[in-house]
Design an enzyme around this catalytic site. Structure first.
Site, PDB file in Angstrom:
ATOM      1  N   SER A  70       9.505   5.385  -3.449  1.00 36.07           N
ATOM      2  CA  SER A  70       9.368   4.400  -2.374  1.00 36.07           C
ATOM      3  C   SER A  70       8.342   4.930  -1.383  1.00 36.07           C
ATOM      4  O   SER A  70       8.284   6.146  -1.147  1.00 36.07           O
ATOM      5  CB  SER A  70      10.717   4.232  -1.659  1.00 36.07           C
ATOM      6  OG  SER A  70      10.528   3.609  -0.408  1.00 36.07           O
ATOM      7  N   LYS A 106      13.326  -2.206  -8.296  1.00 34.13           N
ATOM      8  CA  LYS A 106      13.755  -1.451  -7.115  1.00 34.13           C
ATOM      9  C   LYS A 106      14.150  -2.388  -5.975  1.00 34.13           C
ATOM     10  O   LYS A 106      15.133  -2.167  -5.292  1.00 34.13           O
ATOM     11  CB  LYS A 106      12.606  -0.530  -6.719  1.00 34.13           C
ATOM     12  CG  LYS A 106      12.511  -0.151  -5.289  1.00 34.13           C
ATOM     13  CD  LYS A 106      13.220   1.133  -5.036  1.00 34.13           C
ATOM     14  CE  LYS A 106      13.156   1.586  -3.600  1.00 34.13           C
ATOM     15  NZ  LYS A 106      12.321   0.816  -2.711  1.00 34.13           N
ATOM     16  N   ASP A 107      13.349  -3.443  -5.772  1.00 31.04           N
ATOM     17  CA  ASP A 107      13.668  -4.426  -4.732  1.00 31.04           C
ATOM     18  C   ASP A 107      14.312  -5.628  -5.411  1.00 31.04           C
ATOM     19  O   ASP A 107      13.713  -6.703  -5.527  1.00 31.04           O
ATOM     20  CB  ASP A 107      12.388  -4.810  -3.986  1.00 31.04           C
ATOM     21  CG  ASP A 107      11.799  -3.609  -3.278  1.00 31.04           C
ATOM     22  OD1 ASP A 107      12.237  -3.329  -2.158  1.00 31.04           O
ATOM     23  OD2 ASP A 107      10.944  -2.924  -3.869  1.00 31.04           O
ATOM     24  N   GLY A 152       0.816  -1.212   0.000  1.00 31.17           N
ATOM     25  CA  GLY A 152       0.000   0.000   0.000  1.00 31.17           C
ATOM     26  C   GLY A 152       0.848   1.259   0.000  1.00 31.17           C
ATOM     27  O   GLY A 152       2.035   1.217  -0.322  1.00 31.17           O
ATOM     28  N   HIS A 198       4.419   1.539  -7.970  1.00 31.52           N
ATOM     29  CA  HIS A 198       3.399   0.489  -7.886  1.00 31.52           C
ATOM     30  C   HIS A 198       2.479   0.550  -9.112  1.00 31.52           C
ATOM     31  O   HIS A 198       2.110  -0.471  -9.685  1.00 31.52           O
ATOM     32  CB  HIS A 198       2.520   0.687  -6.648  1.00 31.52           C
ATOM     33  CG  HIS A 198       3.246   0.636  -5.337  1.00 31.52           C
ATOM     34  ND1 HIS A 198       3.389   1.728  -4.529  1.00 31.52           N
ATOM     35  CD2 HIS A 198       3.852  -0.386  -4.700  1.00 31.52           C
ATOM     36  CE1 HIS A 198       4.049   1.394  -3.434  1.00 31.52           C
ATOM     37  NE2 HIS A 198       4.354   0.124  -3.497  1.00 31.52           N
ATOM     38  N   HIS A 234       2.346   4.527  -5.025  1.00 35.57           N
ATOM     39  CA  HIS A 234       2.938   5.622  -5.794  1.00 35.57           C
ATOM     40  C   HIS A 234       3.090   5.146  -7.239  1.00 35.57           C
ATOM     41  O   HIS A 234       2.697   4.015  -7.573  1.00 35.57           O
ATOM     42  CB  HIS A 234       4.273   6.044  -5.185  1.00 35.57           C
ATOM     43  CG  HIS A 234       5.222   4.902  -4.942  1.00 35.57           C
ATOM     44  ND1 HIS A 234       5.717   4.118  -5.951  1.00 35.57           N
ATOM     45  CD2 HIS A 234       5.746   4.387  -3.792  1.00 35.57           C
ATOM     46  CE1 HIS A 234       6.524   3.210  -5.456  1.00 35.57           C
ATOM     47  NE2 HIS A 234       6.549   3.325  -4.140  1.00 35.57           N
TER      48      HIS A 234
HETATM   49  P1  AMP Z   1       6.075  -2.469  -1.588  1.00 35.90           P
HETATM   50  O1  AMP Z   1       4.722  -1.856  -1.436  1.00 35.90           O
HETATM   51  O2  AMP Z   1       7.189  -1.565  -1.168  1.00 35.90           O
HETATM   52  O3  AMP Z   1       6.155  -3.848  -1.003  1.00 35.90           O
HETATM   53  O4  AMP Z   1       6.299  -2.659  -3.138  1.00 35.90           O
HETATM   54  C1  AMP Z   1       5.403  -3.417  -3.904  1.00 35.90           C
HETATM   55  C2  AMP Z   1       5.987  -3.645  -5.266  1.00 35.90           C
HETATM   56  O5  AMP Z   1       6.215  -2.393  -5.904  1.00 35.90           O
HETATM   57  C3  AMP Z   1       7.336  -4.357  -5.204  1.00 35.90           C
HETATM   58  O6  AMP Z   1       7.403  -5.310  -6.259  1.00 35.90           O
HETATM   59  C4  AMP Z   1       8.301  -3.242  -5.414  1.00 35.90           C
HETATM   60  O7  AMP Z   1       9.527  -3.654  -5.992  1.00 35.90           O
HETATM   61  C5  AMP Z   1       7.532  -2.357  -6.375  1.00 35.90           C
HETATM   62  N1  AMP Z   1       8.082  -1.003  -6.354  1.00 35.90           N
HETATM   63  C6  AMP Z   1       8.311  -0.238  -5.267  1.00 35.90           C
HETATM   64  N2  AMP Z   1       8.892   0.922  -5.629  1.00 35.90           N
HETATM   65  C7  AMP Z   1       9.043   0.882  -6.979  1.00 35.90           C
HETATM   66  C8  AMP Z   1       9.578   1.780  -7.952  1.00 35.90           C
HETATM   67  N3  AMP Z   1      10.093   2.956  -7.620  1.00 35.90           N
HETATM   68  N4  AMP Z   1       9.555   1.373  -9.243  1.00 35.90           N
HETATM   69  C9  AMP Z   1       9.055   0.180  -9.611  1.00 35.90           C
HETATM   70  N5  AMP Z   1       8.519  -0.699  -8.741  1.00 35.90           N
HETATM   71  C10 AMP Z   1       8.513  -0.361  -7.442  1.00 35.90           C
END
Ligand code: AMP
Length: 294
Positions: A186, A150-151, A32, A38, A35
């Site tokens: 992020s 990113k991850d 959640g 996502h 941005h």
């Molecule tokens: P998170 O909500 O941080 O667990 O991220 C969910 C998904 O979004 C994960 O697969 C992340 O790698 C991806 N994600 C987060 N930030 C970015 C970004 N700046 N660009 C592309 N994908 C992202």
């Protein structure tokens, strides 16, 4: 768009879509506070799949005891509004008890890939990631699941998880979305004040300096790491946690970059906020690019 909170309902919906309607299902797992990073995953899922499901779950098992689980940003109302604009079919937003019912005691560990880089800095992190993804994949059984570069280590761990445990899900990895300053988007950027946000741009600047040196022929991991360190040192608000060069598939630490694709990754504190970023160094592609330039 339906918001589903119960795992049983989510399973029932996807079973029906699969069996009676033969739909391709895409899952975008998130925590959640959505941005544009996502949303780039959601857009690609929408393009590739007939049904798009976004999961929103701040997964407690992937946070260490002194990490930001409690204060991690949560705004389901705002996330729902954003996802409605992207024609998402279902949001799966379960409670912690729904994912980890009383007596929960089964965890998934991707050995070898989980103890270095982010795994070394955050013990247990990838066990939490692999466990929650296993649960989500079993509930939803997606044809495709979408992740961000990113991850980087997470993408490597999830690909291995899917291969080793024979999940019938294809992992799609998409590029990191950045602000114009280069700062990777992020959810944790929300913790930064204005000056820190400006300072944090040094991270990608440092990575691209090293990437440029690589394109120009530098093959020593130590040198590339020094380049990153020197650039980051110009910014007093930023403190490196680690910088590392690893094989992009096995995560084996590299001294000399040869024919393998390498991952140059870092973690750093900007004030008290811990951020990560990376670039991938492709030998073939870099050769083509430097030939074109000469
Ligand atoms: P998170 O909500 O941080 O667990 O991220 C969910 C998904 O979004 C994960 O697969 C992340 O790698 C991806 N994600 C987060 N930030 C970015 C970004 N700046 N660009 C592309 N994908 C992202």
């Amino acid at each position: 768009m339906e918001i589903i909170t119960r795992r049983q309902r989510m399973s029932m919906v996807t079973r029906k879509l699969r069996r009676e309607e033969a739909k391709t299902i895409g899952l975008v797992p998130t925590m959640g506070a959505l941005h544009d990073g996502h949303l780039s995953l959601v857009r690609e899922a929408r393009r590739m799949c007939e049904v798009v499901i976004v999961s929103i779950f701040v997964n407690p098992t992937q946070f260490g005891p002194n990490e930001d689980y409690e204060k991690y940003p949560r705004d389901l109302t705002k996330d729902t509004t954003l996802l409605a604009d992207y024609n998402v079919d279902y949001i799966f937003a379960p409670s912690v008890e729904e994912i980890y019912p009383k007596g929960f005691s089964t965890y998934v560990t991707v050995e070898g890939l989980s103890n270095q880089l982010e795994g070394a800095a955050r013990p247990g992190h990838f066990r939490g990631v692999a466990t929650v993804l296993t649960i989500l994949f079993n509930i939803i059984r997606p044809d495709f699941a979408f992740f961000g570069q990113k991850d980087a280590q997470q993408t490597i761990v999830v690909k291995r998880l899917v291969r080793d445990l024979a999940f019938d899900t294809e992992i799609v990895v998409l590029p990191t979305v950045r602000e114009t300053s280069g700062l990777a988007l992020s959810s944790r950027n929300a913790y930064l004040n204005e000056e820190e946000r400006r300072a944090a741009a040094v991270l990608y600047r440092a990575l691209t300096r090293a990437e440029q040196a690589y394109i120009n022929g530098e093959r020593s991991a130590r040198k590339l790491i020094e380049i990153v360190g020197a650039e980051v040192a110009t910014e007093p608000r930023v403190r490196l946690d680690y910088v590392s060069v690893n094989d992009a598939e096995t995560l084996e630490k590299l001294d000399k970059l040869e024919d393998q694709t390498a991952l140059l990754s870092l973690a750093a504190y900007v004030g008290s906020t811990r951020l990560i970023d990376n670039v991938v160094l492709h030998p073939a592609r870099q050769r083509v690019r430097s030939m074109a330039e000469s």
